[in-house]
Motif scaffolding. Structure first.
Motif, PDB file in Angstrom:
ATOM      1  N   TRP A  50     -26.639   7.926  36.238  1.00 12.96           N
ATOM      2  CA  TRP A  50     -26.401   6.490  36.068  1.00 12.96           C
ATOM      3  C   TRP A  50     -26.413   6.099  34.588  1.00 12.96           C
ATOM      4  O   TRP A  50     -27.273   6.538  33.832  1.00 12.96           O
ATOM      5  N   VAL A  51     -25.466   5.277  34.232  1.00 12.38           N
ATOM      6  CA  VAL A  51     -25.374   4.763  32.868  1.00 12.38           C
ATOM      7  C   VAL A  51     -26.082   3.397  32.825  1.00 12.38           C
ATOM      8  O   VAL A  51     -25.833   2.549  33.675  1.00 12.38           O
ATOM      9  N   ASP A  52     -26.974   3.232  31.854  1.00 12.38           N
ATOM     10  CA  ASP A  52     -27.628   1.936  31.667  1.00 12.38           C
ATOM     11  C   ASP A  52     -26.802   1.093  30.703  1.00 12.38           C
ATOM     12  O   ASP A  52     -26.512   1.528  29.585  1.00 12.38           O
ATOM     13  N   VAL A  53     -26.445  -0.097  31.146  1.00  9.61           N
ATOM     14  CA  VAL A  53     -25.690  -1.013  30.289  1.00  9.61           C
ATOM     15  C   VAL A  53     -26.412  -2.356  30.288  1.00  9.61           C
ATOM     16  O   VAL A  53     -26.941  -2.785  31.323  1.00  9.61           O
ATOM     17  N   ILE A  54     -26.478  -2.984  29.140  1.00 11.57           N
ATOM     18  CA  ILE A  54     -26.998  -4.361  29.083  1.00 11.57           C
ATOM     19  C   ILE A  54     -25.885  -5.242  28.536  1.00 11.57           C
ATOM     20  O   ILE A  54     -25.285  -4.935  27.505  1.00 11.57           O
ATOM     21  N   VAL A  55     -25.594  -6.307  29.279  1.00 15.30           N
ATOM     22  CA  VAL A  55     -24.510  -7.213  28.914  1.00 15.30           C
ATOM     23  C   VAL A  55     -25.128  -8.544  28.491  1.00 15.30           C
ATOM     24  O   VAL A  55     -25.978  -9.088  29.206  1.00 15.30           O
ATOM     25  N   GLY A  56     -24.728  -9.043  27.332  1.00 15.24           N
ATOM     26  CA  GLY A  56     -25.307 -10.269  26.785  1.00 15.24           C
ATOM     27  C   GLY A  56     -24.438 -11.498  27.047  1.00 15.24           C
ATOM     28  O   GLY A  56     -23.207 -11.400  27.086  1.00 15.24           O
ATOM     29  N   PHE A  57     -25.106 -12.626  27.243  1.00 15.93           N
ATOM     30  CA  PHE A  57     -24.420 -13.899  27.495  1.00 15.93           C
ATOM     31  C   PHE A  57     -25.114 -15.013  26.713  1.00 15.93           C
ATOM     32  O   PHE A  57     -26.319 -14.944  26.466  1.00 15.93           O
ATOM     33  N   ASP A  58     -24.341 -16.052  26.370  1.00 12.76           N
ATOM     34  CA  ASP A  58     -24.918 -17.174  25.624  1.00 12.76           C
ATOM     35  C   ASP A  58     -25.832 -18.029  26.492  1.00 12.76           C
ATOM     36  O   ASP A  58     -26.708 -18.712  25.983  1.00 12.76           O
ATOM     37  N   SER A  59     -25.585 -18.006  27.800  1.00  8.94           N
ATOM     38  CA  SER A  59     -26.433 -18.818  28.685  1.00  8.94           C
ATOM     39  C   SER A  59     -26.925 -17.968  29.843  1.00  8.94           C
ATOM     40  O   SER A  59     -26.281 -16.968  30.206  1.00  8.94           O
ATOM     41  N   PHE A  60     -28.056 -18.384  30.422  1.00  8.37           N
ATOM     42  CA  PHE A  60     -28.545 -17.653  31.583  1.00  8.37           C
ATOM     43  C   PHE A  60     -27.564 -17.743  32.745  1.00  8.37           C
ATOM     44  O   PHE A  60     -27.337 -16.749  33.448  1.00  8.37           O
ATOM     45  N   MET A  61     -26.971 -18.924  32.937  1.00  9.37           N
ATOM     46  CA  MET A  61     -26.037 -19.046  34.064  1.00  9.37           C
ATOM     47  C   MET A  61     -24.803 -18.171  33.864  1.00  9.37           C
ATOM     48  O   MET A  61     -24.197 -17.714  34.833  1.00  9.37           O
ATOM     49  N   GLY A  62     -24.431 -17.942  32.596  1.00  7.33           N
ATOM     50  CA  GLY A  62     -23.357 -16.973  32.332  1.00  7.33           C
ATOM     51  C   GLY A  62     -23.720 -15.603  32.873  1.00  7.33           C
ATOM     52  O   GLY A  62     -22.917 -14.942  33.542  1.00  7.33           O
ATOM     53  N   ALA A  63     -24.963 -15.192  32.599  1.00 10.29           N
ATOM     54  CA  ALA A  63     -25.436 -13.887  33.085  1.00 10.29           C
ATOM     55  C   ALA A  63     -25.517 -13.868  34.607  1.00 10.29           C
ATOM     56  O   ALA A  63     -25.170 -12.871  35.257  1.00 10.29           O
ATOM     57  N   ALA A  64     -25.973 -14.982  35.192  1.00 13.27           N
ATOM     58  CA  ALA A  64     -26.122 -15.050  36.652  1.00 13.27           C
ATOM     59  C   ALA A  64     -24.764 -14.986  37.341  1.00 13.27           C
ATOM     60  O   ALA A  64     -24.579 -14.253  38.321  1.00 13.27           O
ATOM     61  N   ARG A  65     -23.795 -15.748  36.817  1.00 12.74           N
ATOM     62  CA  ARG A  65     -22.454 -15.748  37.427  1.00 12.74           C
ATOM     63  C   ARG A  65     -21.799 -14.369  37.306  1.00 12.74           C
ATOM     64  O   ARG A  65     -21.155 -13.888  38.226  1.00 12.74           O
ATOM     65  N   TYR A  66     -21.987 -13.775  36.150  1.00 15.71           N
ATOM     66  CA  TYR A  66     -21.456 -12.422  35.936  1.00 15.71           C
ATOM     67  C   TYR A  66     -22.075 -11.444  36.928  1.00 15.71           C
ATOM     68  O   TYR A  66     -21.367 -10.634  37.547  1.00 15.71           O
ATOM     69  N   GLY A  67     -23.396 -11.507  37.090  1.00 17.73           N
ATOM     70  CA  GLY A  67     -24.078 -10.602  38.011  1.00 17.73           C
ATOM     71  C   GLY A  67     -23.550 -10.762  39.427  1.00 17.73           C
ATOM     72  O   GLY A  67     -23.318  -9.775  40.139  1.00 17.73           O
ATOM     73  N   ASN A  68     -23.328 -11.986  39.827  1.00 15.72           N
ATOM     74  CA  ASN A  68     -22.804 -12.258  41.167  1.00 15.72           C
ATOM     75  C   ASN A  68     -21.385 -11.689  41.317  1.00 15.72           C
ATOM     76  O   ASN A  68     -21.069 -11.019  42.308  1.00 15.72           O
ATOM     77  N   ALA A  69     -20.557 -11.942  40.314  1.00 21.15           N
ATOM     78  CA  ALA A  69     -19.168 -11.450  40.368  1.00 21.15           C
ATOM     79  C   ALA A  69     -19.140  -9.923  40.351  1.00 21.15           C
ATOM     80  O   ALA A  69     -18.336  -9.303  41.062  1.00 21.15           O
ATOM     81  N   LEU A  70     -20.009  -9.314  39.568  1.00 17.74           N
ATOM     82  CA  LEU A  70     -20.073  -7.850  39.516  1.00 17.74           C
ATOM     83  C   LEU A  70     -20.486  -7.283  40.878  1.00 17.74           C
ATOM     84  O   LEU A  70     -19.914  -6.305  41.358  1.00 17.74           O
ATOM     85  N   GLY A  71     -21.478  -7.933  41.496  1.00 16.26           N
ATOM     86  CA  GLY A  71     -21.911  -7.489  42.822  1.00 16.26           C
ATOM     87  C   GLY A  71     -20.782  -7.551  43.844  1.00 16.26           C
ATOM     88  O   GLY A  71     -20.747  -6.779  44.792  1.00 16.26           O
ATOM     89  N   CYS A  72     -19.857  -8.475  43.640  1.00 26.67           N
ATOM     90  CA  CYS A  72     -18.739  -8.652  44.577  1.00 26.67           C
ATOM     91  C   CYS A  72     -17.569  -7.719  44.290  1.00 26.67           C
ATOM     92  O   CYS A  72     -16.558  -7.767  44.987  1.00 26.67           O
ATOM     93  N   GLN A  73     -17.662  -6.879  43.253  1.00 30.60           N
ATOM     94  CA  GLN A  73     -16.606  -5.919  42.946  1.00 30.60           C
ATOM     95  C   GLN A  73     -16.803  -4.684  43.833  1.00 30.60           C
ATOM     96  O   GLN A  73     -17.595  -3.796  43.518  1.00 30.60           O
ATOM     97  N   ASP A  74     -16.048  -4.635  44.916  1.00 25.78           N
ATOM     98  CA  ASP A  74     -16.292  -3.610  45.930  1.00 25.78           C
ATOM     99  C   ASP A  74     -16.021  -2.183  45.444  1.00 25.78           C
ATOM    100  O   ASP A  74     -16.552  -1.235  46.008  1.00 25.78           O
ATOM    101  N   GLY A  75     -15.213  -2.040  44.410  1.00 21.64           N
ATOM    102  CA  GLY A  75     -14.853  -0.704  43.943  1.00 21.64           C
ATOM    103  C   GLY A  75     -15.698  -0.208  42.773  1.00 21.64           C
ATOM    104  O   GLY A  75     -15.545   0.929  42.359  1.00 21.64           O
ATOM    105  N   LEU A  76     -16.570  -1.051  42.234  1.00 20.92           N
ATOM    106  CA  LEU A  76     -17.424  -0.653  41.112  1.00 20.92           C
ATOM    107  C   LEU A  76     -18.790  -0.239  41.644  1.00 20.92           C
ATOM    108  O   LEU A  76     -19.509  -1.057  42.210  1.00 20.92           O
ATOM    109  N   LEU A  77     -19.141   1.018  41.436  1.00 19.49           N
ATOM    110  CA  LEU A  77     -20.409   1.514  41.967  1.00 19.49           C
ATOM    111  C   LEU A  77     -21.536   1.257  40.962  1.00 19.49           C
ATOM    112  O   LEU A  77     -21.594   1.889  39.902  1.00 19.49           O
ATOM    113  N   THR A  78     -22.402   0.324  41.302  1.00 18.57           N
ATOM    114  CA  THR A  78     -23.581   0.017  40.484  1.00 18.57           C
ATOM    115  C   THR A  78     -24.818   0.298  41.323  1.00 18.57           C
ATOM    116  O   THR A  78     -24.735   0.498  42.537  1.00 18.57           O
ATOM    117  N   LYS A  79     -25.988   0.292  40.685  1.00 18.50           N
ATOM    118  CA  LYS A  79     -27.233   0.510  41.430  1.00 18.50           C
ATOM    119  C   LYS A  79     -28.258  -0.569  41.095  1.00 18.50           C
ATOM    120  O   LYS A  79     -29.301  -0.674  41.754  1.00 18.50           O
TER     121      LYS A  79
END
Lengths: 467, 467
Positions: B217-246
């Motif tokens: 597993w590759v550890d990545v940290i993604v930065g955002f100017d706002s917390f809600m930016g990070a939250a929305r991104y996390g939600n959208a990433l979770g909904c990417q059915d072809g991207l395998l995250t853990k």
């Protein structure tokens, strides 16, 4: 088209010009659609060229570019919408011989576009217990390049979504149609340029696909007294995050009884079913869940002897478009549609549409992940009467909020999103400036003024007469 | 309790009765909660017994039953709610020595309850490139039996949901607390009897868990100017059915800057982040997706040398309850809550709750699959002032539609569902008729009349004085 001159330029390559064989190799399973059957029945290329490697592909494209001869790429011809049918004749470029599996590593396989999907899995299973994420029901005959260029998802989509989702294709090597063809390696967002583009804007010469853990999938068929029982069960099963399945397919009675000849004896009259592929280590929990949901297990390969299983096709060969194929074999008047039941109203929409056409449309769902949610596509069987009635049924689905991916159209846009894919179009301008790759399949290229809202079918030149 | 007589009966077993060591081995990480710290600080068993195998477990339970001595099972003591703390003293049954990995096959591992989760993965990776589906952030120290009996999910829940979902535990072997202890193999629905029951109704002596494909597993940290930016991104990433995250973990500024000491240099002031574990073969597509979503990749182990990575903990040791641990190490006045943001309103709820307690509550989300959908749990950090204020914050979360799984309670019911688990209770009647297993943790057993709506904390006998 100076085909004779082209042939001289292709000296030394594998070429087939026997008219019968060329016609046969210019076809796919377009005849599932009575509309496409009427329109495309006389389509044929002028010759089949079968390159052995990328260098030969480059040579063919350069020669065809020089002579202005169209090139339509083809894997094994298992498409259903004429994806690989050469509407303007010319060269059918068979990539079937470029079928080598060249590298396997954790999560990845690299192979030629002509590799048969089942053969890839055979290699990756033996190498390291891995398999492809997604495959069509034509697993045993379809090529991986054809699946990427002409397909959209299938078995495994319940876990990974569709082929065009980020991550479901890792890399494509593509040759352009220019005087001096370029070879490009596409990754990330660039993959969208050529996936599901029917080979209209580049020839795929190598693919890198993601792999997942392989299992000896167990085929189970669960019976229900009503179709909605099967549909609700399929939805609930898809939402079980800890149960590893690969296929969840509710099918309404009497489809199983009438068309699944070799499985008929397992179904009671009037019983609707849900086909499931489940991982062996999920089987115990799956059966407990199924009991709790009131499903009756009528078929379970884990509980059968080799003798009992003999001659029975795998569950996925009853699903996706094999459901249609099995119906067509019994009743040639059957055809089908492809719909989406959008989340979160999928079950209400399924119920509504299932009730709308008694005796004429028979429900068949495929549960999938779609943008992170569980929902279903439909591949309902349709007892065909007229093209007008087929259009009416399509309109009723769409009016009720179920988009139709029309399998009775040979263009990219009319089958799918009813709009120009600007990314694909821009890449065609770059990679096929003379418009010689698979002509007639991308409306945006052929007729930028075409109005998708006109309600009229787009007819490519030469096909107007059959329109 | 005649501990001396019990000891004689346990002659030949590994026993520890040094008071200091017994007290130390009677504890877990309950001190994350100032409430539990006050209530449980003096809790201690009378002796630690460490069986080597199932036969010795049977012997211990029979002897304790005979002498009426309570038995509280313990793995490695990494719980946070006093799960393994012996409220009535007696025997602490350490299962740490029963740590053998006995069998590995496709999708399955069988091992002792005391096996450390990281050690299991080490064995299954070496054997066949497999790993456990789920693990807590205490991966390197937690035992598998303790995780099953006292945990609920964690890293990997973005793919597989929680431990109590069908299929996430395959089989548990359990010894009952009776004059003649029985040994039971539980599968399917029966597993719900003992998962997350804190060992109140049986001692787990063997576990069979599902495996999935392992990756580096590759550890990545993604930065955002706002917390809600990070939250929305996390939600959208979770909904990417072809991207395998853990792991998908949005954390609000200034938590990363203040508490992630070894990673501090990677974060700009005010930057909120999303921690991600992504499979190597999904990395390209993940980075393309992240670019499209406007995330700034500030940390990526795939692009770092071993030298650059030296001394940095893995991403999962910044996530789940390790976020709290890192905050506590810097600021001992920090504590935390556990909430659910129910689908489909998770992002609106996150935004509402994030804005409600400026400077007092700091948002930390963990995206997961939950009943087939992508949503998030919260493990918000709380700047602790008084227990009354903590209760008020809990009430405000709940009043706004965010259930709280209260980590400041040591009972099963108050921490979790605020109701009796009838399946667990019925099994306790059967498997521990004298109520000797982990006393005080199941209210339904201790006080069937207890009213969960009273708003008062349940206090087990002996703990009333610290109530």
């Amino acid at each position: 088209m100076d085909i004779a001159a082209l042939k001289r330029d292709l000296d030394g390559l594998k070429i087939e010009d026997n008219e019968k064989i060329v016609q046969q190799k210019s076809r796919d399973f377009y005849w599932y659609s009575p509309v496409l059957k009427r329109q495309l029945d006389t389509v044929s290329g002028d010759l089949i060229v079968s390159p052995k490697n990328e260098a030969e592909v480059v040579r063919v494209l350069a020669a065809c570019h020089r002579h202005g001869v169209p090139v339509t790429p083809r894997g094994t011809g298992t498409g259903n919408y004429g994806q690989a049918m050469p509407l303007s004749g010319g060269v059918v470029l068979s990539l079937a011989d470029m079928n080598e599996v060249t590298s396997i590593s954790p999560g990845r396989v690299v192979c030629g576009p002509g590799a048969i999907i089942a053969d890839i899995d055979k290699a990756t299973r033996a190498h390291s217990g891995q398999e492809l994420r997604l495959h069509p029901s034509t697993y045993n005959t379809a090529s991986i390049g054809g699946f990427i260029a002409g397909g959209s998802g299938g078995v495994g989509s319940i876990n990974f979504g569709g082929l065009r989702d980020f991550g479901n294709v890792l890399r494509l090597r593509v040759v352009t149609m220019e005087a001096e063809p370029r070879v490009l390696d596409l990754t990330g967002e660039d993959l969208h340029k050529v996936t599901h583009a029917y080979g209209t804007n580049g020839i795929i010469t190598e693919v890198e696909m993601p792999l997942t853990a392989s299992y000896d999938w167990v085929d189970v068929i669960v019976g229900f007294d009503s179709f909605m029982g099967a549909a609700r069960y399929g939805n609930a099963l898809g939402c079980q995050d800890g149960l590893l399945t690969k296929l969840i397919t509710p099918i309404a009675a009497p489809v199983p009884q009438n068309y699944f000849k070799r499985h008929q004896r397992f179904f009671r009259p009037g019983q609707s079913i849900c086909l499931v592929m489940v991982a062996p280590h999920s089987l115990d929990a799956f059966l407990a869940f199924t009991r709790r949901e009131g499903g009756e297990v009528v078929f379970n390969t884990a509980a059968m002897t080799d003798e009992e299983k003999k001659g029975l096709p795998p569950a996925f060969e009853l699903a996706w478009n094999h459901t249609t194929l099995r119906a067509l074999r019994v009743d040639p008047s059957i055809t089908y549609l492809q719909s989406l039941y959008p989340f979160p109203n999928q079950l209400a929409l399924v119920e509504e549409m299932d009730a709308m056409f008694p005796g004429e449309v028979f429900s068949h769902l495929e549960f999938v992940r779609f943008d992170g949610n569980i929902t279903c596509f439909g591949l309902p069987l349709v007892k065909f009467t007229t093209e007008e009635r087929l259009e009416e049924i399509i309109r009723l689905f769409q009016d009720n909020g179920c988009p139709i991916f029309n399998p009775h159209r040979y263009t990219l846009e009319e089958g799918g999103m009813k709009q120009t894919d600007q990314v694909q179009l821009a890449f065609k301008r770059e990679a096929d400036p003379h418009g010689l790759l698979n002509p007639g399949k991308m409306i945006a290229w052929e007729n930028p003024e075409y109005d998708y809202r006109s309600g009229r079918t787009y007819l490519f030149k030469g096909l107007e007469k059959v329109g």
